[in-house]
Design a protein around this motif. Structure first.
Motif, PDB file in Angstrom:
ATOM      1  N   LEU A   5       0.838  -1.325   0.120  1.00 35.40           N
ATOM      2  CA  LEU A   5       0.055   0.174   0.203  1.00 35.40           C
ATOM      3  C   LEU A   5       0.735   1.146   0.009  1.00 35.40           C
ATOM      4  O   LEU A   5       1.851   1.479   0.791  1.00 35.40           O
ATOM      5  N   ASP A   6       0.410   2.252  -0.872  1.00 41.72           N
ATOM      6  CA  ASP A   6       1.200   3.383  -0.935  1.00 41.72           C
ATOM      7  C   ASP A   6       0.492   4.456   0.405  1.00 41.72           C
ATOM      8  O   ASP A   6      -0.508   4.091   1.030  1.00 41.72           O
ATOM      9  N   ALA A   7       0.881   5.587   0.489  1.00 41.93           N
ATOM     10  CA  ALA A   7       0.457   6.748   1.455  1.00 41.93           C
ATOM     11  C   ALA A   7      -0.923   7.097   0.957  1.00 41.93           C
ATOM     12  O   ALA A   7      -1.659   7.135   1.879  1.00 41.93           O
ATOM     13  N   ILE A   8      -1.184   7.159  -0.203  1.00 42.26           N
ATOM     14  CA  ILE A   8      -2.708   7.488  -0.723  1.00 42.26           C
ATOM     15  C   ILE A   8      -3.615   6.174  -0.279  1.00 42.26           C
ATOM     16  O   ILE A   8      -4.529   6.409   0.324  1.00 42.26           O
ATOM     17  N   ASP A   9      -3.140   5.195  -0.656  1.00 39.05           N
ATOM     18  CA  ASP A   9      -3.950   3.839  -0.081  1.00 39.05           C
ATOM     19  C   ASP A   9      -4.281   3.725   1.148  1.00 39.05           C
ATOM     20  O   ASP A   9      -5.706   3.748   1.629  1.00 39.05           O
ATOM     21  N   ARG A  10      -3.458   4.168   2.113  1.00 42.91           N
ATOM     22  CA  ARG A  10      -3.233   4.117   3.624  1.00 42.91           C
ATOM     23  C   ARG A  10      -4.174   5.197   3.896  1.00 42.91           C
ATOM     24  O   ARG A  10      -5.139   5.025   5.096  1.00 42.91           O
ATOM     25  N   LYS A  11      -4.353   6.362   3.672  1.00 42.08           N
ATOM     26  CA  LYS A  11      -5.213   7.235   3.928  1.00 42.08           C
ATOM     27  C   LYS A  11      -6.665   7.342   3.279  1.00 42.08           C
ATOM     28  O   LYS A  11      -7.607   7.346   4.247  1.00 42.08           O
ATOM     29  N   ILE A  12      -6.832   6.376   2.211  1.00 44.11           N
ATOM     30  CA  ILE A  12      -8.163   6.230   1.928  1.00 44.11           C
ATOM     31  C   ILE A  12      -8.539   5.156   2.696  1.00 44.11           C
ATOM     32  O   ILE A  12      -9.892   5.185   3.177  1.00 44.11           O
ATOM     33  N   LEU A  13      -7.998   4.320   3.168  1.00 46.36           N
ATOM     34  CA  LEU A  13      -8.469   2.911   3.826  1.00 46.36           C
ATOM     35  C   LEU A  13      -8.680   3.491   5.343  1.00 46.36           C
ATOM     36  O   LEU A  13      -9.712   3.167   6.082  1.00 46.36           O
ATOM     37  N   GLU A  15      -9.807   6.715   6.167  1.00 40.92           N
ATOM     38  CA  GLU A  15     -10.985   7.392   5.875  1.00 40.92           C
ATOM     39  C   GLU A  15     -12.147   6.560   5.895  1.00 40.92           C
ATOM     40  O   GLU A  15     -13.041   6.724   6.470  1.00 40.92           O
ATOM     41  N   LEU A  16     -12.120   5.357   5.069  1.00 40.82           N
ATOM     42  CA  LEU A  16     -13.248   4.665   4.964  1.00 40.82           C
ATOM     43  C   LEU A  16     -13.555   3.784   6.386  1.00 40.82           C
ATOM     44  O   LEU A  16     -14.579   3.388   6.751  1.00 40.82           O
ATOM     45  N   GLN A  17     -12.314   3.594   7.064  1.00 41.63           N
ATOM     46  CA  GLN A  17     -12.737   2.988   8.425  1.00 41.63           C
ATOM     47  C   GLN A  17     -13.292   3.846   9.170  1.00 41.63           C
ATOM     48  O   GLN A  17     -14.018   3.604  10.269  1.00 41.63           O
ATOM     49  N   GLU A  18     -12.778   5.277   9.193  1.00 40.64           N
ATOM     50  CA  GLU A  18     -13.601   6.051  10.100  1.00 40.64           C
ATOM     51  C   GLU A  18     -14.980   6.436   9.813  1.00 40.64           C
ATOM     52  O   GLU A  18     -15.939   6.565  10.729  1.00 40.64           O
ATOM     53  N   ILE A  27     -13.926  11.944   0.483  1.00 40.41           N
ATOM     54  CA  ILE A  27     -12.581  11.025   0.558  1.00 40.41           C
ATOM     55  C   ILE A  27     -11.440  11.794  -0.293  1.00 40.41           C
ATOM     56  O   ILE A  27     -10.539  12.026   0.368  1.00 40.41           O
ATOM     57  N   ALA A  28     -11.777  12.058  -1.451  1.00 45.31           N
ATOM     58  CA  ALA A  28     -10.669  12.667  -2.242  1.00 45.31           C
ATOM     59  C   ALA A  28     -10.118  14.017  -1.993  1.00 45.31           C
ATOM     60  O   ALA A  28      -8.861  14.153  -2.007  1.00 45.31           O
ATOM     61  N   ARG A  29     -10.934  14.581  -1.359  1.00 43.31           N
ATOM     62  CA  ARG A  29     -10.646  16.099  -0.802  1.00 43.31           C
ATOM     63  C   ARG A  29      -9.664  15.854   0.394  1.00 43.31           C
ATOM     64  O   ARG A  29      -8.515  16.478   0.549  1.00 43.31           O
ATOM     65  N   VAL A  38      -9.858   7.644  -6.490  1.00 38.23           N
ATOM     66  CA  VAL A  38     -10.242   6.940  -5.078  1.00 38.23           C
ATOM     67  C   VAL A  38     -11.292   6.085  -5.389  1.00 38.23           C
ATOM     68  O   VAL A  38     -10.979   4.886  -4.680  1.00 38.23           O
ATOM     69  N   TRP A  39     -12.148   5.986  -6.465  1.00 34.57           N
ATOM     70  CA  TRP A  39     -12.923   4.844  -6.765  1.00 34.57           C
ATOM     71  C   TRP A  39     -12.283   3.604  -7.470  1.00 34.57           C
ATOM     72  O   TRP A  39     -12.521   2.357  -6.967  1.00 34.57           O
ATOM     73  N   ASN A  40     -11.235   3.890  -8.033  1.00 39.76           N
ATOM     74  CA  ASN A  40     -10.531   3.122  -8.637  1.00 39.76           C
ATOM     75  C   ASN A  40      -9.558   2.013  -7.644  1.00 39.76           C
ATOM     76  O   ASN A  40      -9.757   0.958  -7.615  1.00 39.76           O
ATOM     77  N   ARG A  41      -8.946   2.881  -6.630  1.00 39.72           N
ATOM     78  CA  ARG A  41      -8.319   2.199  -5.661  1.00 39.72           C
ATOM     79  C   ARG A  41      -9.254   1.289  -4.607  1.00 39.72           C
ATOM     80  O   ARG A  41      -8.776   0.086  -4.052  1.00 39.72           O
ATOM     81  N   ILE A  42     -10.520   1.875  -4.448  1.00 42.36           N
ATOM     82  CA  ILE A  42     -11.599   1.164  -3.674  1.00 42.36           C
ATOM     83  C   ILE A  42     -11.991  -0.116  -4.518  1.00 42.36           C
ATOM     84  O   ILE A  42     -11.883  -1.294  -3.874  1.00 42.36           O
ATOM     85  N   ARG A  43     -12.079   0.164  -5.498  1.00 43.72           N
ATOM     86  CA  ARG A  43     -12.440  -1.312  -6.130  1.00 43.72           C
ATOM     87  C   ARG A  43     -11.267  -2.074  -6.255  1.00 43.72           C
ATOM     88  O   ARG A  43     -11.637  -3.526  -6.043  1.00 43.72           O
ATOM     89  N   LYS A  44     -10.057  -1.725  -6.308  1.00 40.33           N
ATOM     90  CA  LYS A  44      -8.923  -2.639  -6.353  1.00 40.33           C
ATOM     91  C   LYS A  44      -8.909  -3.162  -4.917  1.00 40.33           C
ATOM     92  O   LYS A  44      -8.672  -4.367  -4.751  1.00 40.33           O
TER      93      LYS A  44
END
Length: 153
Positions: A5-13, A15-18, A27-29, A38-44
């Protein structure tokens, strides 16, 4: 095997957990990118099994489930048939929130949420009627100090 996971992946995860109800735009903001990545990473994340099912967290006390027991189980039986019957008994009981097989003196630990001591006894009686258990110790949680579903990503 851990997924990279990169830094953006970790931030997205994080945010989703919160709050998984956040919009993609929110989330993107917060993570400093646009909606599409963001959508592509969540799908991944879903495809790779990093994100499982979406659910909601309920307040057990507001639903009348005021007693939380940690149940320590020791068994003298380790045959496959006994294990299958025991595991099925746990799966059939909605009171069992968590079940772990342990290394050490205790074979299993369960987290059981019920209305009161009588409801716990009903659970206990049902469990021992399904499988033979060598020793059961029930510990009543007096206070929940920390409970989270948030993983440190």
């Amino acid at each position: 095997m851990a997924v990279r996971l990169d830094a953006i992946d970790r931030k997205i995860l994080a945010e989703l957990q919160e709050d998984a109800n956040q919009s993609l735009d929110e989330i993107a903001r917060k993570v400093g990118t646009s909606r599409s990545p963001v959508w592509n990473r969540i799908r991944k994340f879903r495809r790779e099994g990093i994100i499982g099912r979406n659910t909601v967290l309920l307040d057990p006390e507001k639903l009348g489930l005021e007693a939380c027991f940690f149940v320590l189980i020791r068994t003298s039986q380790h045959e496959r048939e006994w294990q299958n019957r025991f595991l099925q008994s746990l799966m059939d009981r909605p009171e069992v929130l968590e079940a772990h097989r342990l290394a050490g003196d205790v074979d299993y630990i369960l987290k059981v949420r019920v209305r009161n001591a009588k409801a716990y006894d009903d659970f206990y009686q049902a469990l021992i009627s399904n499988v033979t258990i060598f020793n059961v110790t029930a510990l009543l949680s007096m206070e929940e100090i920390k409970s989270t579903t948030v993983l440190p990503v």
